[in-house]
Design a protein around this motif. Structure first.
Motif, PDB file in Angstrom:
ATOM      1  N   PHE A 267       0.876  -1.255   0.060  1.00 43.70           N
ATOM      2  CA  PHE A 267      -0.035   0.040   0.041  1.00 43.70           C
ATOM      3  C   PHE A 267       0.986   1.310  -0.128  1.00 43.70           C
ATOM      4  O   PHE A 267       0.576   2.205  -0.677  1.00 43.70           O
TER       5      PHE A 267
ATOM      6  N   PHE B  45       1.625   2.135  -3.447  1.00 43.47           N
ATOM      7  CA  PHE B  45       0.564   3.049  -4.220  1.00 43.47           C
ATOM      8  C   PHE B  45       0.648   4.278  -3.673  1.00 43.47           C
ATOM      9  O   PHE B  45       0.664   5.284  -4.857  1.00 43.47           O
TER      10      PHE B  45
ATOM     11  N   LEU C 132      -4.716   3.419 -10.219  1.00 41.44           N
ATOM     12  CA  LEU C 132      -6.128   2.816  -9.541  1.00 41.44           C
ATOM     13  C   LEU C 132      -5.929   1.209  -9.982  1.00 41.44           C
ATOM     14  O   LEU C 132      -6.132   0.457  -9.057  1.00 41.44           O
TER      15      LEU C 132
ATOM     16  N   LEU D  97      -3.895  -0.192  -7.325  1.00 41.62           N
ATOM     17  CA  LEU D  97      -4.574  -0.319  -6.094  1.00 41.62           C
ATOM     18  C   LEU D  97      -5.492  -1.595  -6.072  1.00 41.62           C
ATOM     19  O   LEU D  97      -5.740  -2.396  -4.934  1.00 41.62           O
ATOM     20  N   PHE D  98      -6.381  -1.809  -7.310  1.00 42.18           N
ATOM     21  CA  PHE D  98      -7.225  -2.742  -7.224  1.00 42.18           C
ATOM     22  C   PHE D  98      -6.512  -4.114  -7.177  1.00 42.18           C
ATOM     23  O   PHE D  98      -7.023  -5.076  -6.562  1.00 42.18           O
TER      24      PHE D  98
ATOM     25  N   GLY E  56      -5.801  -4.835  -3.598  1.00 45.37           N
ATOM     26  CA  GLY E  56      -7.021  -5.236  -3.040  1.00 45.37           C
ATOM     27  C   GLY E  56      -7.006  -6.727  -3.207  1.00 45.37           C
ATOM     28  O   GLY E  56      -7.634  -7.560  -2.315  1.00 45.37           O
ATOM     29  N   LEU E  57      -6.753  -7.185  -4.633  1.00 49.00           N
ATOM     30  CA  LEU E  57      -7.219  -8.626  -5.094  1.00 49.00           C
ATOM     31  C   LEU E  57      -6.097  -9.366  -4.097  1.00 49.00           C
ATOM     32  O   LEU E  57      -6.605 -10.460  -3.364  1.00 49.00           O
TER      33      LEU E  57
ATOM     34  N   TYR F 205      -4.729  -8.528  -0.994  1.00 49.19           N
ATOM     35  CA  TYR F 205      -5.080  -8.591   0.210  1.00 49.19           C
ATOM     36  C   TYR F 205      -6.373  -9.473   0.621  1.00 49.19           C
ATOM     37  O   TYR F 205      -6.322 -10.107   1.656  1.00 49.19           O
ATOM     38  N   GLY F 206      -7.299  -9.354  -0.509  1.00 46.98           N
ATOM     39  CA  GLY F 206      -8.460 -10.169  -0.092  1.00 46.98           C
ATOM     40  C   GLY F 206      -8.022 -11.818   0.022  1.00 46.98           C
ATOM     41  O   GLY F 206      -8.767 -12.415   0.740  1.00 46.98           O
TER      42      GLY F 206
ATOM     43  N   ASP G 292      -4.950 -11.726   3.236  1.00 44.79           N
ATOM     44  CA  ASP G 292      -4.560 -10.795   4.270  1.00 44.79           C
ATOM     45  C   ASP G 292      -3.418 -10.051   4.677  1.00 44.79           C
ATOM     46  O   ASP G 292      -3.161  -9.972   6.110  1.00 44.79           O
TER      47      ASP G 292
ATOM     48  N   LEU H 142      -0.105  -7.259   3.489  1.00 40.69           N
ATOM     49  CA  LEU H 142       0.276  -6.033   2.488  1.00 40.69           C
ATOM     50  C   LEU H 142       1.793  -5.938   2.229  1.00 40.69           C
ATOM     51  O   LEU H 142       2.041  -5.461   1.557  1.00 40.69           O
TER      52      LEU H 142
END
Lengths: 506, 113
Positions: free
Chosen positions: A142, A145, A184, A187-188, A191-192, A194-195, A198, A200
């Motif tokens: 993160f 980013f 962006l 960032l997406f 997110g993928l 991280y999902g 869990d 970063l």
């Protein structure tokens, strides 16, 4: 020693603080402001040298933000805080970024003297450096980013520096659209990842990555976004506009930031290492296409900065050709793969020096004549030093023997030849064409009837920094082994052994 | 199916935003497209951290221990702030372009290449 323990965070904190100190000091006195900025940059340079020296000798250094001990990375068995991680590879890139920014800042002192909003200019310059160093040193996705966005915003504002020119505004807008969509997508992708895991932290994700379909989607998004920032072929279209319209010293910094994003790309490639053979081939092919397109588009340009920008696309092509063909051999590149990767990394250094020198010369020509196109002629009569510098830059960028470009390009050619002879042949042809282009530019600008208008003198500090670049080009060209053994080989080893990078965190 | 609806919304938002960026000629509509992509990504991050029946992740006097994940919320907050900065910068560039050319149609541009 405590200074070296805190060096990674200081490298990011000092430019950030200095950036926001600059307008305040500038209110008081502009001379004081210049002094403050140069002091900040010199201390960053000093820290970068110290950190590289330490990292090359003692191995990876980590810094955990907010922990009691900086080295305490994962108290509960997994990393919970933002961690900066420095190995020989990052240290090498941060050294390049800080040195180039120092050189550019000294150049700007006289080049930008007549502009009015210098406080903001230097603030943005230091923010750009913050973004580059942050991207280089961070080990957290993160955070990556955030620094990417700092980099984009400050470079877009710097591209639009000549606000009165419509083209500058348009190219800044174009850059901003492209890079913010890219960010962006980063960032997406974060997110993928991280999902699923869990986590970063880059190293921790790399340790537990499965290679599922979603991982592949995330990696594709990350890789395309960073290729876009680096400006390789399918996504190169913002580059000539941005480099051509920005002030020349800013173009040098944009080039450096492209190389920093290349570093992030290589890091993501090696630590995740999903399907490296295919990705390596894709990179090599993109590199060849970049070389081809860069030189063929540079042939027809008549704006000097745009021309150098296109040759910059070709040079980026050489870097990803080298590293890509090394990645084909990836899990354990020993023979030609190792040479290819170290040639590519060596070319990162040479690329900044060569193209940096050429951009600074283009800036000096603009300073003298106020023109950006090739219709000048006869400058060599009144500016012989500039002509000599241009010859050195031209020889280096097209890979002629006594200069540094030759050393790294030779490494790339001879190793890529083992992968596929055709790739090496196209690479050599690209170099020859590059020489042809720059010979044309040299004759158009420096030879011919003496320039008729009365010219002012180039300030000594501008000539001095160009001289430093030219001298280091010749020095690296004469003693490539010295640089290779002291910096490049440790960096290559750090890049191709991602296990060390991962184990330093866990 | 029902719990997938937020993810479908994310995809739709990103698609609308990309359509705006790629096919619209008005510069302000391009900026709007980027903002919509940003909202889509933010919604995605929030959705990743959602746990069924969770409360806000504040430990002091929480009614129960089932909470939504705090990290994605922190990420979203940062990303919203960054998005504001980006959109503000782009809109200021659009203003300057409008002042310079008297129009914000991207087809009538002067930049070649």
């Amino acid at each position: 020693m405590t200074l070296i323990e805190h060096a990674p965070i200081l490298l990011i904190a000092i430019p950030l603080l200095a950036a926001f100190l600059t307008p305040i000091v500038g209110r008081v006195n502009s001379l004081l402001r210049n002094f403050e900025m140069i002091i900040a940059l010199i201390s960053i340079e000093f820290l970068a040298i110290l950190l590289s020296y330490d990292v090359i000798r003692n191995g990876i250094r980590t810094y955990t933000l907010g922990a009691e001990i900086p080295g305490l990375t994962s108290p509960a068995g997994f990393p919970v805080r933002i961690i900066l991680e420095v190995d020989a590879m990052n240290a090498f890139i941060s050294l390049i970024a800080s040195s180039i920014t120092l050189i550019v800042a000294i150049y700007c002192l006289n080049f930008m003297k007549e502009q009015r909003i210098l406080d903001k200019f230097y603030t943005l310059l230091l923010l750009l450096l913050t973004g580059m160093l942050g991207l280089t040193l961070t080990g957290d996705f993160f955070n990556l980013f955030v620094f990417l966005e700092i980099l984009s915003v400050s470079s877009a504002a710097l591209i639009a520096f000549y606000v009165q020119r419509g083209e500058a505004l348009e190219s800044a807008f174009k850059y901003m659209v492209i890079s913010s969509v890219g960010a962006l997508m980063v960032l997406f992708a974060i997110g993928l990842l991280y999902g699923q895991y869990d986590l970063l932290n880059m190293a921790a994700i790399a340790d537990s990555i499965q290679g599922s379909f979603l991982d592949k989607v995330a990696l594709t998004l990350l890789i395309s976004a960073f290729l876009l920032k680096a400006g390789s072929v399918p996504v190169h279209m913002w580059k000539p506009d941005a480099y051509g319209e920005a002030p020349a010293p800013v173009s040098v910094l944009l080039l450096t930031s492209a190389l920093v994003s290349l570093y992030v790309l290589f890091r993501i490639f090696t630590i995740f290492a999903i399907n490296p053979v295919l990705l390596g081939w894709i990179l090599a092919i993109l590199g060849i296409l970049s070389i081809f397109l860069g030189v063929s588009m540079a042939l027809i340009q008549n704006n000097l900065q745009r021309l150098i920008a296109y040759s910059g696309i070709a040079e980026i092509g050489y870097i990803i050709l080298g590293v890509g063909s090394g990645l084909v051999e990836f899990p354990s590149p020993t023979g030609f793969g190792f040479t290819a990767i170290s040639g590519g990394l060596f070319h990162i250094l040479n690329d900044t020096l060569d193209l940096g020198l050429l951009f600074l010369i283009a800036g000096a020509i603009f300073y003298l004549t106020g023109k950006r196109d090739l219709s000048i002629g006869g400058l060599a009569h009144s500016q012989p030093t500039l002509a000599v510098f241009f010859l050195i830059g031209m020889g280096a960028v097209s890979g002629l023997p006594p200069f540094n470009g030759f050393a790294s390009k030779l490494m790339i050619y001879e190793s890529v030849y083992y992968l596929n002879p055709l790739l090496a042949i196209i690479g050599i042809l690209g170099s020859i064409l590059m020489l042809a282009i720059f010979v044309k530019v040299f004759s158009a600008i420096f030879l011919g009837i003496p320039y008729d208008k009365e010219l002012r003198k180039i300030p000594g500090s501008m000539l001095a920094v160009m001289g430093i670049l030219a001298l280091s080009i010749i020095f690296i060209g004469l003693f490539p082994n010295l640089v290779l053994e002291s910096i490049i080989t440790p960096a290559t080893k750090a890049l191709i052994n991602p296990k060390n990078y991962i184990e330093a965190i866990l | 199916m029902l719990h997938n609806i937020p993810f479908i919304a994310v995809i739709v938002l990103i698609a609308i935003g990309l359509y705006g960026v790629l096919f619209k000629r008005n510069l302000i509509k391009i900026v709007m497209g980027i903002n919509i992509i940003g909202s889509g990504v933010n919604l995605f991050l929030i959705e990743l951290g959602y746990r069924e029946g969770g409360v806000a992740p504040i430990f002091t006097s929480a009614p129960k221990l089932e909470m939504v994940l705090p990290t994605p919320q922190a990420l979203t907050l940062t990303s919203i702030v960054i998005n504001i900065a980006v959109v503000a910068l782009m809109l200021s560039l659009v203003t300057l372009i409008y002042k310079h050319y008297g129009g914000i149609d991207s087809e009538k541009r002067r930049l070649k290449g």
